[in-house]
Design an enzyme around this catalytic site. Structure first.
Site, PDB file in Angstrom:
ATOM      1  NE  ARG A   4      10.359   2.856  -6.877  1.00 21.75           N
ATOM      2  CZ  ARG A   4       9.492   1.892  -6.597  1.00 21.75           C
ATOM      3  NH1 ARG A   4       8.655   2.026  -5.590  1.00 21.75           N
ATOM      4  NH2 ARG A   4       9.470   0.797  -7.327  1.00 21.75           N
ATOM      5  N   GLY A   5       8.720   8.822  -4.113  1.00 16.05           N
ATOM      6  CA  GLY A   5       8.997  10.056  -3.375  1.00 16.05           C
ATOM      7  C   GLY A   5       7.939  11.122  -3.665  1.00 16.05           C
TER       8      GLY A   5
ATOM      9  N   GLY B  75       1.339   0.673  -3.886  1.00 14.40           N
ATOM     10  CA  GLY B  75       1.745  -0.371  -2.947  1.00 14.40           C
ATOM     11  C   GLY B  75       1.739   0.083  -1.492  1.00 14.40           C
TER      12      GLY B  75
ATOM     13  CB  THR C 269       0.934   4.025  -2.820  1.00 12.95           C
ATOM     14  OG1 THR C 269       2.054   3.965  -3.692  1.00 12.95           O
ATOM     15  CG2 THR C 269      -0.140   4.904  -3.421  1.00 12.95           C
TER      16      THR C 269
ATOM     17  CB  THR D 133       2.803  -4.323  -4.414  1.00 12.93           C
ATOM     18  OG1 THR D 133       4.188  -4.663  -4.385  1.00 12.93           O
ATOM     19  CG2 THR D 133       2.045  -5.304  -3.563  1.00 12.93           C
TER      20      THR D 133
ATOM     21  CG  ASP E 128       7.858  -5.854  -4.228  1.00 14.40           C
ATOM     22  OD1 ASP E 128       8.232  -6.433  -5.249  1.00 14.40           O
ATOM     23  OD2 ASP E 128       8.354  -4.800  -3.816  1.00 14.40           O
TER      24      ASP E 128
ATOM     25  N   GLY F  38      11.603  -8.182  -6.868  1.00 19.52           N
ATOM     26  CA  GLY F  38      10.763  -8.157  -5.666  1.00 19.52           C
ATOM     27  C   GLY F  38      11.596  -7.837  -4.461  1.00 19.52           C
TER      28      GLY F  38
ATOM     29  CD  GLU G 238      14.774  -6.820  -6.988  1.00 17.46           C
ATOM     30  OE1 GLU G 238      13.554  -6.954  -6.803  1.00 17.46           O
ATOM     31  OE2 GLU G 238      15.265  -5.841  -7.542  1.00 17.46           O
TER      32      GLU G 238
ATOM     33  NE  ARG H 260       8.458  -2.629 -12.569  1.00 15.23           N
ATOM     34  CZ  ARG H 260       9.038  -1.782 -11.760  1.00 15.23           C
ATOM     35  NH1 ARG H 260       9.168  -2.077 -10.485  1.00 15.23           N
ATOM     36  NH2 ARG H 260       9.477  -0.621 -12.186  1.00 15.23           N
TER      37      ARG H 260
HETATM   38  N1  LIG Z   1       5.251   6.563   5.059  1.00 12.12           N
HETATM   39  C1  LIG Z   1       4.816   7.248   3.991  1.00 12.12           C
HETATM   40  N2  LIG Z   1       4.004   8.322   4.164  1.00 12.12           N
HETATM   41  C2  LIG Z   1       3.564   9.033   3.105  1.00 12.12           C
HETATM   42  N3  LIG Z   1       3.877   8.723   1.818  1.00 12.12           N
HETATM   43  C3  LIG Z   1       4.670   7.673   1.587  1.00 12.12           C
HETATM   44  C4  LIG Z   1       5.174   6.876   2.650  1.00 12.12           C
HETATM   45  N4  LIG Z   1       5.942   5.894   2.117  1.00 12.12           N
HETATM   46  C5  LIG Z   1       5.914   6.076   0.775  1.00 12.12           C
HETATM   47  N5  LIG Z   1       5.144   7.135   0.445  1.00 12.12           N
HETATM   48  C6  LIG Z   1       4.895   7.660  -0.896  1.00 12.12           C
HETATM   49  O1  LIG Z   1       4.205   6.675  -1.667  1.00 12.12           O
HETATM   50  C7  LIG Z   1       4.664   6.683  -3.012  1.00 12.12           C
HETATM   51  C8  LIG Z   1       5.016   5.295  -3.470  1.00 12.12           C
HETATM   52  O2  LIG Z   1       5.839   4.641  -2.515  1.00 12.12           O
HETATM   53  P1  LIG Z   1       6.858   3.493  -2.948  1.00 12.12           P
HETATM   54  O3  LIG Z   1       7.394   2.861  -1.713  1.00 12.12           O
HETATM   55  O4  LIG Z   1       7.860   4.050  -3.911  1.00 12.12           O
HETATM   56  O5  LIG Z   1       5.996   2.471  -3.796  1.00 12.12           O
HETATM   57  P2  LIG Z   1       4.812   1.489  -3.396  1.00 12.12           P
HETATM   58  O6  LIG Z   1       3.655   2.299  -2.999  1.00 12.12           O
HETATM   59  O7  LIG Z   1       4.576   0.738  -4.648  1.00 12.12           O
HETATM   60  O8  LIG Z   1       5.322   0.634  -2.280  1.00 12.12           O
HETATM   61  C9  LIG Z   1       5.820   7.661  -3.081  1.00 12.12           C
HETATM   62  O9  LIG Z   1       5.363   8.853  -3.713  1.00 12.12           O
HETATM   63  C10 LIG Z   1       6.199   7.913  -1.632  1.00 12.12           C
HETATM   64  O10 LIG Z   1       6.635   9.242  -1.404  1.00 12.12           O
HETATM   65  O1  LIG Z   2      11.024   0.461 -10.223  1.00 12.35           O
HETATM   66  P1  LIG Z   2      12.285   0.584  -9.448  1.00 12.35           P
HETATM   67  O2  LIG Z   2      12.388   1.916  -8.774  1.00 12.35           O
HETATM   68  O3  LIG Z   2      13.481   0.203 -10.243  1.00 12.35           O
HETATM   69  O4  LIG Z   2      12.200  -0.430  -8.237  1.00 12.35           O
HETATM   70  C1  LIG Z   2      12.232  -1.818  -8.381  1.00 12.35           C
HETATM   71  C2  LIG Z   2      11.358  -2.374  -7.310  1.00 12.35           C
HETATM   72  O5  LIG Z   2      10.013  -2.160  -7.677  1.00 12.35           O
HETATM   73  C3  LIG Z   2       9.260  -3.319  -7.454  1.00 12.35           C
HETATM   74  O6  LIG Z   2       9.041  -3.977  -8.667  1.00 12.35           O
HETATM   75  C4  LIG Z   2       7.918  -2.953  -6.881  1.00 12.35           C
HETATM   76  O7  LIG Z   2       8.051  -2.265  -5.677  1.00 12.35           O
HETATM   77  P2  LIG Z   2       6.854  -1.378  -5.124  1.00 12.35           P
HETATM   78  O8  LIG Z   2       5.639  -2.247  -5.100  1.00 12.35           O
HETATM   79  O9  LIG Z   2       7.295  -0.941  -3.770  1.00 12.35           O
HETATM   80  O10 LIG Z   2       6.658  -0.238  -6.059  1.00 12.35           O
HETATM   81  C5  LIG Z   2      10.166  -4.145  -6.546  1.00 12.35           C
HETATM   82  O11 LIG Z   2       9.931  -5.525  -6.649  1.00 12.35           O
HETATM   83  C6  LIG Z   2      11.524  -3.816  -7.052  1.00 12.35           C
HETATM   84  O12 LIG Z   2      12.531  -4.121  -6.105  1.00 12.35           O
HETATM   85 MG   LIG Z   3       6.483  -1.085  -1.838  1.00 19.05          MG
END
Ligand SMILES: Nc1ncnc2c1ncn2[C@@H]1O[C@H](COP(=O)(O)OP(=O)(O)O)[C@@H](O)[C@H]1O
Ligand SMILES: O=P(O)(O)OC[C@H]1O[C@](O)(COP(=O)(O)O)[C@@H](O)[C@@H]1O
Ligand SMILES: [Mg+2]
Length: 535
Positions: A221-222, A246, A249, A275, A277, A321, A395, A455
């Site tokens: 993440r990040g 997700g 991403t 995802t 979620d 989730g 959750e 998951r």
């Molecule tokens: N608004 C955004 N703009 C650019 N990159 C983003 C943004 N939001 C999230 N990301 C990047 O997408 C990646 C995954 O995001 P995250 O929210 O952790 O999971 P997911 O894609 O599963 O929802 C991370 O590397 C994050 O820095």
């Molecule tokens: O893997 P982590 O950082 O513990 O986060 C848990 C979260 O990841 C998830 O499984 C999936 O979230 P994303 O699809 O945003 O990656 C969420 O349901 C849950 O709240």
């Molecule tokens: Mg997400």
């Protein structure tokens, strides 16, 4: 109607009929209009592009028929960008599938530029045809010489069953269908572009990975830094980027696409939505959801076995989730988070599938504990009736309650997602206290929190097939020169969807839809709609 060339009437129709509702229901598809003969349409088109943030496409100009649209039937195409939007002179090549043994006897190997997938499948007689997306699949011409393709794959965000299958099928699809040999795996998510090594991916290396959960590329993440990522793409000579992740991403993928376009690079950017979620809008459901629902059954079954074997057994199952919107609340018995097709959907679907769940609590349907119509009353009633009760709680449910109780500061993860408080523990304690202190009835509480277990498993047979279709559609789209798209099923047909379309809104369980009513009818749980009477 030919969707690659529509008449000016079409545009006027879409302007007058669609604007009052939502700008995202517009398409700025340049190929729809005849710019040379209708200059006034061009300015309208530009306005639409601004409004929607969508991208015009010229990719179909070579294929388009000269037949104008039949009439104002309300057909709208929300198109995806094409490399020729900013590289108009890109050469094309015949699609190698023409000579593929696999497709030798297929009637229509190539998807026509006129094929579109309807967003709304249930319509009223006489209503406008509405929004459509480009149908996914191989095109007659490709915009890359296979031997010049240098593809990369990256996985970001939380895990989900099936990620390895998608990786495998992108690698095998590129190699077997298009003869692409150079495929790189970017390790550790977005930050891996500029801070980690890459790994070579071949059909042999990925051969067995679909049998494993997780991602062989690792995830994070990040760490999204658009400029550094695109610099790295350029430095490595990468020209196809497959991004599995997700909602966060996909936002990152949209930013990469925009930067690629700004720099005028011959690079296709394809998003594959992932995802647990199910917070990804437009698509029918996300891959891995089916597997996760199945896996959740084990936790629910365990809770049921435990509570039916004791006196006054109360089982709570919490399912993972997150919920990005307003937090509503949760429940007791088995607590599973279903996101429509993902987490809170997992809770809802796991409950619907199981039949042993007495109550399902999701964020979208706020619950309350005390008084008439509340959760305590319901539990008491079920204990009297059945001597046990199972509650599934998502959750993200009841976050406000937990937050008030523990005075918690809202923390965020590296991607900026809110970290959820433990509704399962809170609910467990509340129920125990209520029955011990108020009702003077000892209960046998069994709390199960399977968290990552649902998951971290490999995808099931259904999801494996689904992942294969997604991966192959992404490969066909990138080879055909589309970019800045997400691929996914819309009403069961795979389509190319503009990325911003799937990131601008989040899927939630609609309480006013029939699905939630089906669950209520199945569990016979309280609706919690009369809370106001309790205040
Ligand atoms: N608004 C955004 N703009 C650019 N990159 C983003 C943004 N939001 C999230 N990301 C990047 O997408 C990646 C995954 O995001 P995250 O929210 O952790 O999971 P997911 O894609 O599963 O929802 C991370 O590397 C994050 O820095
Ligand atoms: O893997 P982590 O950082 O513990 O986060 C848990 C979260 O990841 C998830 O499984 C999936 O979230 P994303 O699809 O945003 O990656 C969420 O349901 C849950 O709240
Ligand atoms: Mg997400």
């Amino acid at each position: 109607m030919d969707i690659s060339l529509a008449s000016s009437q079409y545009y006027q129709f879409s302007l007058t009929k669609s604007l009052p509702f939502s700008p995202r229901f517009h398409t700025p598809l340049r190929a729809f209009t005849n710019f040379s003969s209708k200059p006034q349409i061009y300015s309208f088109h530009s306005r639409k592009s601004l409004i929607t943030g969508c991208y015009p496409s010229t990719a179909q100009t070579a294929d388009q028929s000269t037949t104008p649209a039949d009439d104002d039937d309300g057909f709208i195409l929300e198109d995806v960008p094409h490399l020729t939007n900013f590289l108009p002179d890109l050469p094309t090549y015949p699609n190698p599938l023409e000579n593929s043994q696999a497709y030798a006897i297929v009637k229509n190997t190539f998807v026509s530029s006129e094929d579109a997938v309807a967003y709304q499948i249930v319509v009223k007689k006489g209503s406008p045809r509405g929004v459509h997306f480009r149908r996914a699949g191989p095109r007659e011409k490709v915009y890359f010489k296979p031997e010049e393709v240098r593809a990369c794959i990256v996985t970001c965000g939380g895990l989900c069953p099936g990620i390895n299958t998608v990786i495998r099928e992108i690698v095998c699809g590129l190699n077997y269908m298009y003869g692409v040999k150079k495929i790189l795996g970017i390790e550790g998510g977005y930050s891996g572009f500029y801070s980690r090594n890459t790994t070579e991916l071949t059909p042999k290396i990925v051969n067995d990975i679909h049998k494993r959960g997780g991602t062989i590329l690792q995830t994070s993440r990040g760490g999204h830094d658009t400029n550094k990522i695109v610099d790295n793409i350029q430095d490595r000579g990468i020209n196809q980027v497959y991004i599995i992740g997700g909602d966060g991403t996909q936002k990152g993928a949209a930013a990469i696409y925009k930067e690629v376009e700004r720099r005028g690079l011959h690079v296709a950017v394809a998003g594959i939505p992932k995802t647990i979620d199910n917070d990804i809008a437009v698509i029918d459901k996300s891959f891995g959801f089916d597997t996760a629902v199945e896996e959740a059954q084990r936790a629910i079954n365990a809770a049921h076995v435990e509570v039916e074997s004791v006196e006054n057994g109360v089982g709570i199952v919490k399912l993972m989730g997150r919920y990005s919107g307003k937090y509503l609340h949760i429940f007791l018995l088995i607590f599973i988070e279903l996101h429509f097709w993902s987490l809170r959907f997992i809770a809802m679907f796991a409950t619907l599938a199981n039949r042993d769940v007495d109550c399902c609590l999701i964020p979208e349907s706020p619950f309350y504990l005390e008084g008439q119509g509340g959760l305590f009353e319901f539990i008491q009633h079920r204990l009297k009736e059945n001597r046990h009760v199972v509650i599934v709680v998502a959750e993200g449910a009841g976050q406000e309650y937990v937050s008030n109780a523990v005075n918690a500061i809202q923390e965020k993860d590296a991607s900026g997602n809110k970290l959820l408080l433990d509704i399962g523990q809170w609910l467990t304690q509340k129920i125990k206290d209520h029955f011990a202190k108020v009702k003077k009835v000892p209960i046998n509480m069994k709390y199960i929190d399977p968290t990552y277990m649902i998951r971290a498993v490999p995808s099931n047979a259904y999801d494996n097939i689904y992942c294969t279709l997604l991966a192959q559609s992404a490969v066909h789209g990138a080879m055909a020169g589309y970019s800045g798209f997400t691929v996914g099923p819309v009403n069961s047909r795979h389509a190319y969807i503009p990325i911003q379309r799937v990131t601008e809104a989040t899927n939630v369980v609609e309480l006013t839809d029939r699905m939630w009513a089906r669950l209520l009818a199945s569990t016979n749980q309280p609706t919690f709609l009369n809370k106001s009477e309790q205040d």
